[in-house]
Design a protein around this motif. Structure first.
Motif, PDB file in Angstrom:
ATOM      1  N   GLU A  93       3.009   0.322 -15.161  1.00 32.42           N
ATOM      2  CA  GLU A  93       2.193   0.368 -16.327  1.00 32.42           C
ATOM      3  C   GLU A  93       2.635  -1.000 -17.398  1.00 32.42           C
ATOM      4  O   GLU A  93       1.653  -1.114 -18.176  1.00 32.42           O
ATOM      5  N   PHE A  94       3.758  -1.257 -17.383  1.00 32.99           N
ATOM      6  CA  PHE A  94       4.324  -2.398 -18.226  1.00 32.99           C
ATOM      7  C   PHE A  94       4.313  -3.804 -17.531  1.00 32.99           C
ATOM      8  O   PHE A  94       4.511  -4.602 -18.560  1.00 32.99           O
ATOM      9  N   LEU A  95       4.147  -3.952 -16.443  1.00 31.94           N
ATOM     10  CA  LEU A  95       4.324  -5.177 -15.831  1.00 31.94           C
ATOM     11  C   LEU A  95       3.107  -5.894 -15.885  1.00 31.94           C
ATOM     12  O   LEU A  95       2.096  -5.261 -15.514  1.00 31.94           O
ATOM     13  N   GLU A  96       2.876  -6.834 -16.360  1.00 25.67           N
ATOM     14  CA  GLU A  96       1.660  -7.821 -16.400  1.00 25.67           C
ATOM     15  C   GLU A  96       1.033  -8.113 -15.143  1.00 25.67           C
ATOM     16  O   GLU A  96      -0.004  -8.075 -15.144  1.00 25.67           O
ATOM     17  N   LYS A  97       1.785  -8.322 -14.108  1.00 21.14           N
ATOM     18  CA  LYS A  97       1.180  -8.687 -13.074  1.00 21.14           C
ATOM     19  C   LYS A  97       0.783  -7.823 -12.042  1.00 21.14           C
ATOM     20  O   LYS A  97       0.275  -7.891 -11.081  1.00 21.14           O
ATOM     21  N   ARG A  98       1.321  -6.352 -12.664  1.00 21.75           N
ATOM     22  CA  ARG A  98       0.819  -5.187 -11.354  1.00 21.75           C
ATOM     23  C   ARG A  98       0.118  -4.179 -12.273  1.00 21.75           C
ATOM     24  O   ARG A  98       0.315  -4.268 -13.444  1.00 21.75           O
ATOM     25  N   GLN A  99      -1.032  -3.644 -11.668  1.00 26.90           N
ATOM     26  CA  GLN A  99      -1.473  -2.471 -12.135  1.00 26.90           C
ATOM     27  C   GLN A  99      -1.394  -1.044 -11.392  1.00 26.90           C
ATOM     28  O   GLN A  99      -1.195  -1.163 -10.382  1.00 26.90           O
ATOM     29  N   LEU A 100      -1.261  -0.346 -12.234  1.00 25.91           N
ATOM     30  CA  LEU A 100      -0.714   1.098 -11.499  1.00 25.91           C
ATOM     31  C   LEU A 100      -1.896   1.578 -10.504  1.00 25.91           C
ATOM     32  O   LEU A 100      -1.692   2.119  -9.533  1.00 25.91           O
ATOM     33  N   TYR A 101      -3.140   1.437 -10.787  1.00 21.49           N
ATOM     34  CA  TYR A 101      -4.099   1.957  -9.983  1.00 21.49           C
ATOM     35  C   TYR A 101      -4.069   1.186  -8.631  1.00 21.49           C
ATOM     36  O   TYR A 101      -4.165   1.680  -7.672  1.00 21.49           O
ATOM     37  N   SER A 102      -4.142  -0.422  -8.504  1.00 20.53           N
ATOM     38  CA  SER A 102      -4.023  -0.930  -7.503  1.00 20.53           C
ATOM     39  C   SER A 102      -2.741  -0.681  -6.678  1.00 20.53           C
ATOM     40  O   SER A 102      -2.546  -0.859  -5.269  1.00 20.53           O
ATOM     41  N   PHE A 103      -1.438  -0.520  -7.426  1.00 16.03           N
ATOM     42  CA  PHE A 103      -0.542  -0.425  -6.646  1.00 16.03           C
ATOM     43  C   PHE A 103      -0.252   0.923  -6.236  1.00 16.03           C
ATOM     44  O   PHE A 103       0.262   0.951  -4.940  1.00 16.03           O
ATOM     45  N   GLY A 104      -0.912   1.883  -6.817  1.00 14.45           N
ATOM     46  CA  GLY A 104      -1.037   3.393  -6.208  1.00 14.45           C
ATOM     47  C   GLY A 104      -1.827   3.328  -5.041  1.00 14.45           C
ATOM     48  O   GLY A 104      -1.558   4.033  -3.877  1.00 14.45           O
ATOM     49  N   ARG A 105      -2.828   2.750  -5.028  1.00 14.21           N
ATOM     50  CA  ARG A 105      -3.993   2.659  -3.917  1.00 14.21           C
ATOM     51  C   ARG A 105      -3.255   1.842  -2.914  1.00 14.21           C
ATOM     52  O   ARG A 105      -3.432   2.212  -1.502  1.00 14.21           O
ATOM     53  N   ARG A 106      -2.453   0.950  -2.944  1.00 14.00           N
ATOM     54  CA  ARG A 106      -1.880   0.191  -1.840  1.00 14.00           C
ATOM     55  C   ARG A 106      -1.042   1.052  -1.212  1.00 14.00           C
ATOM     56  O   ARG A 106      -0.863   1.226   0.096  1.00 14.00           O
ATOM     57  N   GLY A 107      -0.284   1.875  -2.020  1.00 20.34           N
ATOM     58  CA  GLY A 107       0.856   2.764  -1.253  1.00 20.34           C
ATOM     59  C   GLY A 107       0.296   3.935  -0.695  1.00 20.34           C
ATOM     60  O   GLY A 107       0.464   4.298   0.516  1.00 20.34           O
ATOM     61  N   VAL A 108      -0.901   4.482  -1.124  1.00 24.88           N
ATOM     62  CA  VAL A 108      -1.605   5.656  -0.330  1.00 24.88           C
ATOM     63  C   VAL A 108      -2.386   5.218   0.777  1.00 24.88           C
ATOM     64  O   VAL A 108      -2.285   5.704   1.517  1.00 24.88           O
ATOM     65  N   LEU A 109      -2.869   3.815   0.979  1.00 22.33           N
ATOM     66  CA  LEU A 109      -3.434   3.369   2.103  1.00 22.33           C
ATOM     67  C   LEU A 109      -2.419   3.145   3.071  1.00 22.33           C
ATOM     68  O   LEU A 109      -2.679   3.405   4.223  1.00 22.33           O
ATOM     69  N   THR A 110      -1.170   2.492   2.656  1.00 22.16           N
ATOM     70  CA  THR A 110      -0.170   2.291   3.643  1.00 22.16           C
ATOM     71  C   THR A 110       0.279   3.796   4.334  1.00 22.16           C
ATOM     72  O   THR A 110       0.383   3.587   5.641  1.00 22.16           O
ATOM     73  N   LEU A 111       0.486   4.497   3.401  1.00 22.34           N
ATOM     74  CA  LEU A 111       0.783   5.887   4.046  1.00 22.34           C
ATOM     75  C   LEU A 111      -0.320   6.522   4.980  1.00 22.34           C
ATOM     76  O   LEU A 111      -0.039   7.148   6.102  1.00 22.34           O
TER      77      LEU A 111
END
Length: 265
Positions: free
Chosen positions: A17-35
């Motif tokens: 949520e605080f990193l400028e280069k990352r977004q929580l939604y896209s980061f979580g979506r990538r993790g969910v799709l990986t799993l």
């Protein structure tokens, strides 16, 4: 090891949520799709080849023996999540897919070489213990880790290269305005109750309540999420009330994730 990975995953969600280069939604979506893709490969693999259990007394350790004669006991047995698996070995290891996904997400957010080495060393040691104690064949853990890590790398474009641009397009004081609006909509004591009660129930499910009640609480939380988002957030558009209901729905989602990880790990 599982507790440390869950803690790292939670910290990763907060930091995203605080990193400028990352977004929580896209980061979580990538993790969910990986799993999800790793579990799909796992399903196809063990449908093609099923290995026998290494433990000869597996059935008596996993299931009631002799089988229950009362229909109520049968239902309770069916509703109880068997997090230790059945009496066959499944390629690839589901344990390895979950822990490898968590490790990939945590190390991706951190970026620190020392932390990444320490985290993956802990994961490998956990796999060695699983193999030594006879819970899995060595090939299960190895391919579970390799396949999951490769999927994580393959799905990197999902996060996109425009995360920085989308974050920069947001006004700096937008989050402050949203928080101020929420305070105006919901009193502080109601907000404390709204966010503490679901978390407390989730903790009690893992620490006190039997595993058979997990599915009932899961269904209740899912219904609440659907009602908050589709029944209250969407009809209110971009108003402060909509933001409040969206945040509450996300909080319930995190509680569901916490319970699910705690039960099945």
């Amino acid at each position: 090891v599982q507790g440390a990975l869950v803690a790292c995953l939670g910290a990763s969600f907060v930091l995203a949520e605080f990193l400028e280069k990352r977004q929580l939604y896209s980061f979580g979506r990538r993790g969910v799709l990986t799993l999800a893709m790793a579990r799909t490969i796992r399903t196809v693999s063990f449908m093609a080849t099923v290995l026998p259990s290494q433990n000869r007394s597996c059935f008596g350790q996993h299931f009631p023996f002799p089988p229950p004669s009362d229909w109520k006991e049968w239902i309770l047995v069916g509703l109880t999540p068997f997090k230790y698996g059945g009496c066959n070995d499944l390629i690839i290891s589901g344990h390895a897919t979950v822990t490898s996904t968590f490790a990939c997400m945590a190390s991706s957010i951190s970026g620190d070489p020392v932390f990444c080495i320490a985290l993956w060393t802990m994961v490998v040691l956990d796999y060695i213990v699983e193999i030594y104690e006879g819970f899995h064949y060595s090939v299960d853990m190895w391919f579970g880790m390799v396949v999951t890590c490769l999927l994580w790398r393959v799905l990197e474009p999902i996060e996109g290269s425009n995360s920085m641009e989308s974050n920069q397009s947001i006004e700096p004081d937008e989050e402050t305005k949203s928080r101020s609006a929420e305070k105006a909509v919901l009193p502080w004591n109601a907000a404390v109750l709204l966010y503490s009660l679901p978390a407390l129930l989730s903790f009690l499910q893992l620490a006190v309540l039997p595993s058979s009640t997990f599915f009932f609480l899961l269904v209740i939380y899912v219904i609440i999420i659907v009602v908050l988002y589709f029944g209250f957030a969407l009809p209110n558009g971009d108003s402060p009330k909509a933001a409040l209901y969206q945040h509450a729905a996300v909080h319930f989602m995190f509680c569901v994730l916490y319970m699910t990880v705690g039960v099945y790990l």
